[in-house]
Enzyme design. Structure first.
Site, PDB file in Angstrom:
ATOM      1  N   HIS A 144       8.316   1.259  13.436  1.00 12.95           N
ATOM      2  CA  HIS A 144       7.783   2.567  13.066  1.00 12.95           C
ATOM      3  C   HIS A 144       8.516   3.608  13.894  1.00 12.95           C
ATOM      4  CE1 HIS A 144       4.731   2.503  10.024  1.00 12.95           C
ATOM      5  NE2 HIS A 144       4.325   1.328  10.472  1.00 12.95           N
ATOM      6  N   ASP A 159       3.027   5.386  11.604  1.00 14.06           N
ATOM      7  CA  ASP A 159       1.881   4.677  12.177  1.00 14.06           C
ATOM      8  C   ASP A 159       0.842   5.687  12.683  1.00 14.06           C
ATOM      9  OD1 ASP A 159       3.752   5.515  14.059  1.00 14.06           O
ATOM     10  OD2 ASP A 159       3.472   3.812  15.406  1.00 14.06           O
ATOM     11  N   TYR A 204      14.606  13.605  -2.858  1.00 15.42           N
ATOM     12  CA  TYR A 204      13.385  14.373  -3.044  1.00 15.42           C
ATOM     13  C   TYR A 204      13.717  15.842  -3.278  1.00 15.42           C
ATOM     14  CZ  TYR A 204      11.490  10.152  -0.964  1.00 15.42           C
ATOM     15  OH  TYR A 204      11.171   8.857  -0.698  1.00 15.42           O
ATOM     16  N   GLU A 241       0.505   9.960  22.296  1.00 15.89           N
ATOM     17  CA  GLU A 241      -0.779   9.671  21.629  1.00 15.89           C
ATOM     18  C   GLU A 241      -1.831  10.756  21.860  1.00 15.89           C
ATOM     19  OE1 GLU A 241      -1.305   5.671  23.061  1.00 15.89           O
ATOM     20  OE2 GLU A 241      -0.472   4.809  21.208  1.00 15.89           O
TER      21      GLU A 241
END
Ligand code: NI
Length: 413
Positions: free
Chosen positions: A108, A113, A304, A379
């Site tokens: 990841h 994630d 895209y 985090e």
């Protein structure tokens, strides 16, 4: 109490609530980080999401193969969609983290994630509130591999089925410090297309060029001609890139080759330019090869489209950001980014905002760029992301989003 102070209190509540569930989000993020899965192979991640939703009393539905869609709230449409992408990359992780990838060669390395953990966190925050409408959670597979999971979810009717009137998504951004959100109205990410050209001539002796058709000379003129697309054909006020990245042909200095292969990338920031470029390239290739007696083969592959943020949705995100994180928490991005992002498809259907979630932290050494083997996410940004996403959904619903004409019209059919 003025409406303003009421909303300030509500949003601070969201951030405090998100902080309280940080350990939950950290553990989700780490579990997914250890088990990275490539685009459209997110089987374990899908299962994890379904299980976690079940734990929240929500019924997730499999969608777009390995994705999951769930709906919060019982109110009527219109609703607001929140999206997280789920896929990992073919990168060998070198972070040395205690929860390093258990799958060799997969990682990841783009923070998806964290996106899944944040959306589950936002779901937990929203589940506890009275929603003035519905929130549609899109756990989307395959952002990294065109045609991508977003276009599939849309084809399956996820926006029309739920009367989605606005969409929000976010991406980790190590160039922005944790606690801040990067925003921009209008074009945010580029359309990133690919092209291949084969210039065919007729091989022969290097000393007898008049008996051959030299594809090397023709290819050289093609490359030069392609430079005039951006400089002469496209409005100079609009951005575009046409780059020939590879050129291969020939085997020996005294042999005229049969063919030359070229590959390149075309990038643009506006729909009008995006539509124009493939034809402009072919005009140059066709004209130049014809003039020199050569022929060509040409393939243009869409990546895209341009991701265009809606001004009103961006202002909602800005309000939510400033109220939750402080008056200077919004980082206004001066220029678009030239990466691609399939959130662009949602933004083509409904007013949408894609946010850059600050996840950089120099003290922790979280500075490496996306797709790097040392990529990591601070985090501490997880609760920030969850609070902001949840806040955007609440604010947009309170502001009375409408199913856009496009979505409403399709629903009628
Ligand atoms: Ni990504």
């Amino acid at each position: 109490m003025t409406p303003k102070t009421r909303s300030v209190r509500r949003d601070i509540g969201l951030l405090a609530g998100a902080r309280a569930i940080t350990p939950y989000m950290v553990s989700i993020r780490r579990r997914i980080h250890q088990n990275p899965e490539l685009s459209f192979e997110e089987v374990e991640t899908q299962k994890l999401v379904l299980d976690e939703l079940k734990g929240l009393g929500l019924r997730g539905k499999k969608a777009a193969g390995t994705g999951v869609v769930a709906v919060l709230g019982t109110g009527n449409a219109p609703s607001v969609a929140l999206r997280a992408d789920m896929d990992a990359l073919p990168v060998t992780e070198m972070t040395g983290l205690p929860f390093v990838s258990k799958r060799p060669g997969l990682m990841h390395a783009c923070g998806h994630d964290a996106h899944v953990a944040i959306l589950l966190g936002a779901a937990r925050l929203l589940r506890e509130r009275d929603l003035p409408g519905r929130v549609v959670l899109l756990f989307q597979p395959a952002e990294e591999s065109p045609p991508g999971g977003a276009s599939l979810l849309i084809q399956e009717g996820v926006l029309t089925e739920h009367g989605v009137g606005a969409a929000f998504g976010l991406h980790t951004d190590p160039t922005i410090p944790t606690g801040r959100i990067g925003l921009r109205s209008g074009p945010l990410m580029a359309a990133t297309d690919r092209f291949e050209i084969i210039v065919r001539g007729r091989g022969g002796h290097g000393g007898r060029p008049h008996q051959a058709i030299d594809p090397v000379v023709a290819a050289a003129h093609v490359v030069t001609g392609l430079q005039t697309i951006v400089s002469r054909r496209i409005d100079p006020a609009k951005a575009a890139v046409v780059t020939v990245g590879t050129i291969h042909g020939g085997t020996k200095s005294n042999i005229i080759a049969d063919e030359v292969r070229l590959e390149g990338t075309a990038r643009s920031l506006e729909d009008s330019v995006w539509r124009q470029i493939p034809e402009l390239i072919e005009e140059v290739v066709a004209g130049v090869t014809k003039a020199l007696g050569a022929t060509y083969e040409y393939r243009y592959t869409r990546g895209y489209p341009v991701l265009v943020n809606d001004e009103k949705m961006v202002s909602i995100a800005d309000e939510v950001t400033r109220e939750a994180l402080g008056p200077r928490a919004t980082v206004w991005l001066e220029a678009p980014l030239l990466g691609g992002e399939d959130f662009a498809y949602y933004a083509k259907e409904v007013p949408a905002a894609f946010l850059r979630l600050g996840t950089g932290n120099e003290k922790k050494g979280v500075v490496h760029p996306w797709h790097s083997a040392r990529y990591d996410v601070d985090e501490d940004a997880l609760p920030v992301g969850a609070a902001i996403l949840a806040g955007c959904a609440l604010r947009a619903l309170a502001g009375g989003v409408k199913a856009t004409r496009k979505v409403a019209a399709r629903k009628k059919r």
